[in-house]
Design an enzyme around this catalytic site. Structure first.
Site, PDB file in Angstrom:
ATOM      1  CG  HIS A 249      -1.923  -0.679   0.883  1.00 49.26           C
ATOM      2  ND1 HIS A 249      -3.298   0.371   0.377  1.00 49.26           N
ATOM      3  CD2 HIS A 249      -3.490  -1.256   1.720  1.00 49.26           C
ATOM      4  CE1 HIS A 249      -4.429  -0.195  -0.110  1.00 49.26           C
ATOM      5  NE2 HIS A 249      -4.603  -1.668   0.860  1.00 49.26           N
TER       6      HIS A 249
ATOM      7  CB  SER B 142     -21.198   9.230  -9.286  1.00 49.32           C
ATOM      8  OG  SER B 142     -20.624   8.734  -8.714  1.00 49.32           O
ATOM      9  CB  THR B 143     -21.564   4.514 -11.874  1.00 45.85           C
ATOM     10  OG1 THR B 143     -22.146   5.028 -12.839  1.00 45.85           O
ATOM     11  CG2 THR B 143     -21.306   3.333 -12.333  1.00 45.85           C
TER      12      THR B 143
ATOM     13  CG  ASP C 292      -5.705  -9.160 -24.531  1.00 46.37           C
ATOM     14  OD1 ASP C 292      -5.253 -10.164 -24.073  1.00 46.37           O
ATOM     15  OD2 ASP C 292      -6.367  -9.349 -25.507  1.00 46.37           O
TER      16      ASP C 292
HETATM   17  C1  LIG Z   1     -14.176  10.394  -5.274  1.00 52.19           C
HETATM   18  C2  LIG Z   1     -13.883   9.424  -6.363  1.00 52.19           C
HETATM   19  C3  LIG Z   1     -14.530   7.444  -5.402  1.00 52.19           C
HETATM   20  C4  LIG Z   1     -15.986   9.984  -6.477  1.00 52.19           C
HETATM   21  O1  LIG Z   1     -15.797   8.982  -7.744  1.00 52.19           O
HETATM   22  P1  LIG Z   1     -17.369  10.266  -8.687  1.00 52.19           P
HETATM   23  O2  LIG Z   1     -16.972   8.451  -9.664  1.00 52.19           O
HETATM   24  O3  LIG Z   1     -17.823   9.663  -8.005  1.00 52.19           O
HETATM   25  O4  LIG Z   1     -16.835  10.718  -8.939  1.00 52.19           O
HETATM   26  P2  LIG Z   1     -15.745  11.828 -10.102  1.00 52.19           P
HETATM   27  O5  LIG Z   1     -15.691  13.160 -10.090  1.00 52.19           O
HETATM   28  O6  LIG Z   1     -14.649  10.678 -10.063  1.00 52.19           O
HETATM   29  O7  LIG Z   1     -16.547  11.051 -11.856  1.00 52.19           O
HETATM   30  C5  LIG Z   1     -17.440  11.618 -11.290  1.00 52.19           C
HETATM   31  C6  LIG Z   1     -18.686  11.168 -13.694  1.00 52.19           C
HETATM   32  O8  LIG Z   1     -17.528  11.466 -14.020  1.00 52.19           O
HETATM   33  C7  LIG Z   1     -16.718  10.122 -15.033  1.00 52.19           C
HETATM   34  N1  LIG Z   1     -15.162  10.610 -15.150  1.00 52.19           N
HETATM   35  C8  LIG Z   1     -14.677  11.335 -13.986  1.00 52.19           C
HETATM   36  N2  LIG Z   1     -13.137  11.525 -14.952  1.00 52.19           N
HETATM   37  C9  LIG Z   1     -13.393  11.463 -16.518  1.00 52.19           C
HETATM   38  C10 LIG Z   1     -12.414  11.580 -16.956  1.00 52.19           C
HETATM   39  N3  LIG Z   1     -11.405  11.682 -17.210  1.00 52.19           N
HETATM   40  N4  LIG Z   1     -12.855  10.927 -18.491  1.00 52.19           N
HETATM   41  C11 LIG Z   1     -14.668  10.623 -19.519  1.00 52.19           C
HETATM   42  N5  LIG Z   1     -14.626  10.606 -17.834  1.00 52.19           N
HETATM   43  C12 LIG Z   1     -14.810  10.664 -16.991  1.00 52.19           C
HETATM   44  C13 LIG Z   1     -17.087   8.980 -13.620  1.00 52.19           C
HETATM   45  O9  LIG Z   1     -16.090   8.194 -14.516  1.00 52.19           O
HETATM   46  C14 LIG Z   1     -18.277   9.901 -13.916  1.00 52.19           C
HETATM   47  O10 LIG Z   1     -18.963   9.190 -15.018  1.00 52.19           O
HETATM   48  P3  LIG Z   1     -19.976   7.456 -14.173  1.00 52.19           P
HETATM   49  O11 LIG Z   1     -21.019   7.854 -12.643  1.00 52.19           O
HETATM   50  O12 LIG Z   1     -20.942   7.439 -15.436  1.00 52.19           O
HETATM   51  O13 LIG Z   1     -19.084   6.820 -13.841  1.00 52.19           O
HETATM   52  C15 LIG Z   1     -13.106   9.548  -7.539  1.00 52.19           C
HETATM   53  O14 LIG Z   1     -13.249  10.496  -7.799  1.00 52.19           O
HETATM   54  C16 LIG Z   1     -12.101   8.765  -7.084  1.00 52.19           C
HETATM   55  O15 LIG Z   1     -11.276   9.622  -6.071  1.00 52.19           O
HETATM   56  N6  LIG Z   1     -11.876   7.215  -7.797  1.00 52.19           N
HETATM   57  C17 LIG Z   1     -10.592   6.707  -6.900  1.00 52.19           C
HETATM   58  C18 LIG Z   1     -10.833   6.158  -5.583  1.00 52.19           C
HETATM   59  C19 LIG Z   1      -9.685   5.066  -5.847  1.00 52.19           C
HETATM   60  O16 LIG Z   1      -8.829   4.606  -6.400  1.00 52.19           O
HETATM   61  N7  LIG Z   1      -9.714   3.564  -4.835  1.00 52.19           N
HETATM   62  C20 LIG Z   1      -9.398   2.433  -4.784  1.00 52.19           C
HETATM   63  C21 LIG Z   1      -8.630   2.651  -3.603  1.00 52.19           C
HETATM   64  S1  LIG Z   1      -6.782   1.780  -2.860  1.00 52.19           S
HETATM   65  C22 LIG Z   1      -7.607   0.362  -3.233  1.00 52.19           C
HETATM   66  O17 LIG Z   1      -9.141   0.345  -3.249  1.00 52.19           O
HETATM   67  C23 LIG Z   1      -6.771  -1.305  -2.678  1.00 52.19           C
HETATM   68  C24 LIG Z   1      -7.162  -1.250  -1.440  1.00 52.19           C
HETATM   69  O18 LIG Z   1      -7.980  -1.448  -0.685  1.00 52.19           O
HETATM   70  O19 LIG Z   1      -6.980  -2.801  -1.647  1.00 52.19           O
END
Ligand SMILES: CC(C)(COP(=O)(O)OP(=O)(O)OC[C@H]1O[C@@H](n2cnc3c(N)ncnc32)[C@H](O)[C@@H]1OP(=O)(O)O)[C@@H](O)C(=O)NCCC(=O)NCCSC(=O)CC(=O)O
Length: 520
Positions: free
Chosen positions: A210, A335-336, A456
């Protein structure tokens, strides 16, 4: 994010008061495209034979320095310093994978491509260490001397059950995940295992530290390795460059520690380490990941899917309770990810039942790359997430409008990320790690948009991805599959049988948690 407080009674405490939610025994297929098979497949003897443990070094590159390099962790890496590692399994279906083809073509190609891919990711070939004279740990790598451990195994277990979405015993996956072999003074960052299921397919297991891997970095590395392998299989030579999206960029020096978080995280891990590893001779400078939680006996694992149509219905259902959210100034972030997490949470809390006054914490990770000022490039490599949480009484999750309540809280939390992204982040982590059994902590591994399913190696796209470590941490997992109208959100859970049955019932019926009947 992972939760590992050993003092906690996992997340099935015997002290639950009150009645468990009614368990339904039938699981009708809904028009929400929730796919699920509830037939619990019993494990056949799952013999896994370790055939070899080899070391793969980065391919030699005469243009790059062959001397030892030190990389200083930012506060982000320090925040994950001693979390137990994450396990990810990728299953590839390939009926051509007879032992001869596998050992003469597939495994050599995997090793060769790994060696070339590692050239782009040199720090992960090295290790995390904490020199006695230093006030902080460091990453050290030597391009020629360091290598990544790759275990080669063969399994005659039921491949079809492992790649299916039906329920199987959680521990069945474990023999396919490698282990980082760490000491207090040195910890590798990556361990890999390739397991052949003769004439069925193969599995690539990845255990990641991590302190350097977040979800995006793990997915980036995996897809870079896969891209390199496919290129070699198809063109007979390694690619010179990787596509930009999977070319890691190490922008660590540009990350400013304006809030003194580095010191706070170092102190936090010294305290937490001492508390959780109290039996051992706790070393405040240890870089060894904390001991993994034991997997509860008889824990079951299953995947559930939400189609984009189902997500749309969840969104409509929330908006019914929040008509004001159609006003752009009061817009909810539906969001999703928000809808899927909220829905899983209400199903999990209802499945457990119990005291409605008990507090439920939901901890999730935020990728800070695009949110820092100035932002980091999307392909920045490192652990760049911070933990966030929401908290609500269990009774809120159980109400008819539970989905709307939880989605609104999660939405507000995400909408508020612009202000004080890093404010109080070490205190928050400390608080989450210190929660006792009087509250329930649920966390999530993975996220939408991480693209693990776009992998893939040259013999077909990955069939199934499993974030195996959720069975130790009490987390559920979220991953995206496909895109456009074919997009599905995959939810992985590891639960005891009664909870699994209740969860499946709530998840598939939905009627207990939202008025689906009104919105069809
Ligand atoms: C805070 C969030 C969770 C919030 O996610 P959200 O999807 O609600 O919000 P968001 O602003 O990111 O995105 C909103 C919408 O815009 C879309 N969107 C965002 N960025 C985009 C881009 N660059 N191009 C196209 N679409 C995009 C998203 O798909 C989503 O649409 P739609 O609604 O259609 O999807 C995220 O922003 C984030 O930080 N995600 C990463 C979290 C992460 O890395 N987790 C793993 C931790 S480590 C781990 O997990 C290891 C372990 O513990 O074992």
């Amino acid at each position: 994010m992972a939760h590992f407080d050993q003092s906690e009674n996992y997340w099935l405490p015997s002290s639950i008061k009150g009645a468990r939610a009614e368990t339904k025994k039938t699981y009708p297929t809904l028009n929400l495209s929730l796919s699920l098979s509830l037939a619990i497949s019993m494990a056949s003897p799952n013999s896994v034979k370790i055939l070899d443990i080899c070391e793969v070094a980065a391919a030699y590159d005469s243009t790059k320095s062959a001397t030892e390099t030190i990389l200083s962790p930012t506060f982000f890496e320090l925040s994950g310093l001693r979390f137990p590692p994450s396990d990810c399994l990728c299953f590839f279906k390939l009926t051509d994978s007879n032992p001869t083809f596998f050992h003469s073509v597939i495994f050599p190609s995997l090793k060769q491509s790994l060696s070339h891919a590692l050239l782009h990711f040199l720090p992960i070939v090295g290790s995390l260490t904490w020199p006695p004279e230093s006030s902080r740990p460091i990453f050290v790598y030597h391009p020629k001397n360091d290598s990544v451990s790759v275990t080669l195994a063969e399994c005659n277990g039921d491949f079809d059950r492992l790649i299916g979405n039906g329920i199987h015993e959680a521990v069945e996956s474990h023999p396919h995940a490698p282990q980082l072999v760490a000491t207090d003074t040195r910890s590798p960052l990556l361990a890999l295992q390739v397991t052949l299921f003769p004439n069925k397919g193969f599995c690539i297991g990845m255990e990641t530290h991590h302190a350097i891997f977040d979800g995006k970095s793990a997915s980036m590395f995996l897809r870079a390795w896969a891209y390199t392998c496919k290129y070699i299989v198809e063109k007979g030579e390694a690619p010179r460059l990787l596509p930009e999206e999977i070319t890691p960029s190490f922008e660590w020096k540009s990350i400013q520690d304006s809030k003194g978080l580095e010191e706070k995280y170092i102190n936090l891990w010294a305290t937490i380490g001492k508390r959780l590893e109290s039996g051992s001779d706790s070393n405040p400078k240890s870089v060894k990941p904390l001991t993994k939680l034991e997997v509860q006996p008889n824990l079951l694992r299953a995947n559930f899917h939400l189609s984009s149509e189902a997500i749309k219905k969840l969104r409509e259902s929330v908006l019914r309770y929040h008509p004001e959210a159609t006003d752009p100034t009061k817009r909810l972030h539906l969001s999703t990810y928000v809808l899927a997490c909220s829905y899983v949470l209400i199903c999990l809390v209802k499945a457990r039942g119990g005291d409605a006054d008990r507090e439920v914490y939901f901890a999730w990770s935020v990728d800070c790359r695009s949110r820092l000022d100035p932002p980091l490039p999307p392909n920045h490599f490192g652990d760049t997430v911070v933990a966030r949480h929401i908290v609500s009484k269990a009774g809120d999750f159980m109400q008819e409008n539970g989905l709307a309540i939880i989605a609104e809280k999660l939405s507000a939390s995400i909408n508020g990320l612009d202000k004080g992204l890093l404010e109080g982040s070490s205190e928050r982590l400390e608080m989450l790690l210190s929660l006792g059994p009087e509250v329930r902590l649920i966390s999530v591994a993975g996220a939408t948009g991480l693209k693990f399913y776009n992998t893939d190696f040259g013999w077909g796209n990955v069939e199934k991805v499993e974030l195996t470590s959720i069975d130790r941490t009490g987390a559920f997992s979220v991953l995206d599959i496909g895109n456009g109208n074919d997009r599905r959100t995959e939810i992985g859970v590891a639960l005891k049988r009664p909870e699994m049955e209740s969860f499946a019932s709530f998840f598939c019926n939905g009627v207990e948690v939202m008025p689906f009947k009104q919105i069809q």
